[in-house]
Design a protein around this motif. Structure first.
Motif, PDB file in Angstrom:
ATOM      1  N   ASN A  21       0.826  -1.216   0.000  1.00 22.67           N
ATOM      2  CA  ASN A  21       0.000   0.000   0.000  1.00 22.67           C
ATOM      3  C   ASN A  21       0.856   1.260   0.000  1.00 22.67           C
ATOM      4  O   ASN A  21       0.435   2.303  -0.515  1.00 22.67           O
ATOM      5  N   LEU A  24       1.607   1.838  -3.620  1.00 26.33           N
ATOM      6  CA  LEU A  24       0.432   2.252  -4.385  1.00 26.33           C
ATOM      7  C   LEU A  24       0.140   3.739  -4.275  1.00 26.33           C
ATOM      8  O   LEU A  24      -0.447   4.336  -5.188  1.00 26.33           O
ATOM      9  N   GLU A  25       0.552   4.347  -3.177  1.00 33.99           N
ATOM     10  CA  GLU A  25       0.344   5.784  -3.012  1.00 33.99           C
ATOM     11  C   GLU A  25       1.104   6.590  -4.056  1.00 33.99           C
ATOM     12  O   GLU A  25       0.793   7.754  -4.300  1.00 33.99           O
ATOM     13  N   ARG A  27       1.788   5.423  -7.395  1.00 35.30           N
ATOM     14  CA  ARG A  27       1.700   4.637  -8.629  1.00 35.30           C
ATOM     15  C   ARG A  27       2.074   5.467  -9.863  1.00 35.30           C
ATOM     16  O   ARG A  27       2.452   4.916 -10.889  1.00 35.30           O
ATOM     17  N   PRO A 103       5.596   0.939 -14.465  1.00 37.34           N
ATOM     18  CA  PRO A 103       4.985   0.037 -13.468  1.00 37.34           C
ATOM     19  C   PRO A 103       5.661  -1.315 -13.288  1.00 37.34           C
ATOM     20  O   PRO A 103       4.998  -2.286 -12.926  1.00 37.34           O
ATOM     21  N   PRO A 125       2.473  -4.372  -6.571  1.00 36.21           N
ATOM     22  CA  PRO A 125       1.113  -3.949  -6.215  1.00 36.21           C
ATOM     23  C   PRO A 125       0.464  -3.091  -7.290  1.00 36.21           C
ATOM     24  O   PRO A 125      -0.764  -3.066  -7.406  1.00 36.21           O
ATOM     25  N   ILE A 126       1.257  -2.394  -8.086  1.00 33.43           N
ATOM     26  CA  ILE A 126       0.701  -1.502  -9.111  1.00 33.43           C
ATOM     27  C   ILE A 126      -0.017  -2.301 -10.189  1.00 33.43           C
ATOM     28  O   ILE A 126      -1.104  -1.930 -10.654  1.00 33.43           O
ATOM     29  N   ASN A 128      -0.797  -5.556  -9.664  1.00 32.94           N
ATOM     30  CA  ASN A 128      -1.447  -6.652  -8.934  1.00 32.94           C
ATOM     31  C   ASN A 128      -0.897  -8.010  -9.370  1.00 32.94           C
ATOM     32  O   ASN A 128      -1.640  -8.925  -9.717  1.00 32.94           O
TER      33      ASN A 128
END
Length: 273
Positions: A21, A24-25, A27, A103, A125-126, A128
């Motif tokens: 997470n 992801l902040e 991305r 990414p 995470p970007i 998934n």
């Protein structure tokens, strides 16, 4: 041992997802960074925060375990691998990609016991993408089992490799010579800027081999077991056994391809971790 590995894996996986997470902040990229060994070897606060999240959580749960983390080593910690359970962590593999918003970056976490990787987690995470493996239990992408391509010949292979973050002149010379060789000998070459993601792509069967000179233990610890559990091989780029501290890796879809590639490459030997 397998029951213990399952306990280690389950806890680490939830921690990695939580740490994701933090990535992801950002991305779309991260404009605040510092320079390390060269003007393209960079670190962000996200790298440091992800590593702290992982090490703090794991050390509280498994008090006797050891750690090798990229940013901890950059700050002066020793890179020492013993037979003790040791978590080898790259908080953001592909930091340059992360900074630019490209990414292809990920969290890479491997656990070694008796100097052998017994579990690996690579999480982008970007996009998934969650690659995982436990010793003797196969390799998976988002819970679906994956296998290598089984390609055996260099002239049929798609090869991944990297320019890297070193400005060393001899390393650059060898890298350019190998690029020229491979363009002439294989189906094609690919570079995405992350050792862990390159190894995950070999495990997936998307590329047939990956090699690099100058990477570190934290770049390849998770990828090593994920490739092997997917049916591939990890060796030294000269053809000898894999050494996680050598800063050299060659992984491939088959032993035959690995050895053919090893005999083709010009070699470079960086200082060990």
């Amino acid at each position: 041992m397998s029951e213990e590995i399952n306990v280690y894996f389950d806890f680490a996986l939830e921690l990695v997802k939580t740490a994701g997470n933090l990535i992801l902040e950002f991305r779309n990229g991260c404009s605040h960074f510092e320079q390390k060994s060269s003007d393209i070897d960079l670190v962000t606060e996200v790298d440091k925060n992800v590593e702290k999240t992982l090490i703090d959580g794991l050390s509280k749960k498994f008090a006797t375990h050891k750690f090798i983390g990229e940013e901890s080593v950059a700050d002066g910690a020793k890179c020492i691998l013993t037979d003790d359970p040791t978590w080898i962590i790259d908080p953001v593999d592909g930091t340059l990609n992360f900074i630019h918003g490209y990414p292809q970056s990920c969290i890479s976490v491997g656990l070694t016991i008796n100097k052998e990787a017994v579990l690996g987690i690579i999480y982008n995470p970007i996009l998934n993408l969650l690659y995982t493996a436990k010793k003797g239990q196969g390799a998976f992408l988002n819970s679906k089992q994956i296998t290598v391509s089984k390609t055996k010949a260099l002239d049929k292979a798609l090869i991944s490799f990297e320019a890297g973050t070193s400005r060393d002149e001899e390393r650059k010379r060898v890298m350019f010579e190998n690029f020229k060789l491979l363009v002439e000998k294989c189906h094609g070459v690919r570079t995405i800027g992350s050792a862990a993601m390159n190894m995950a792509n070999v495990a997936l069967g998307g590329s047939d081999a990956y090699f690099e000179f100058g990477i570190h233990a934290w770049d390849i610890a998770a990828g090593d077991i994920i490739v092997r559990e997917a049916g591939g091989v990890c060796i030294d780029p000269s053809g000898g056994p894999f050494d996680i501290l050598s800063r050299r890796v060659l992984c491939a879809s088959s032993a035959e391809l690995a050895q053919e590639l090893a005999t083709t490459l010009n070699q470079f030997y960086p200082e060990r971790d």
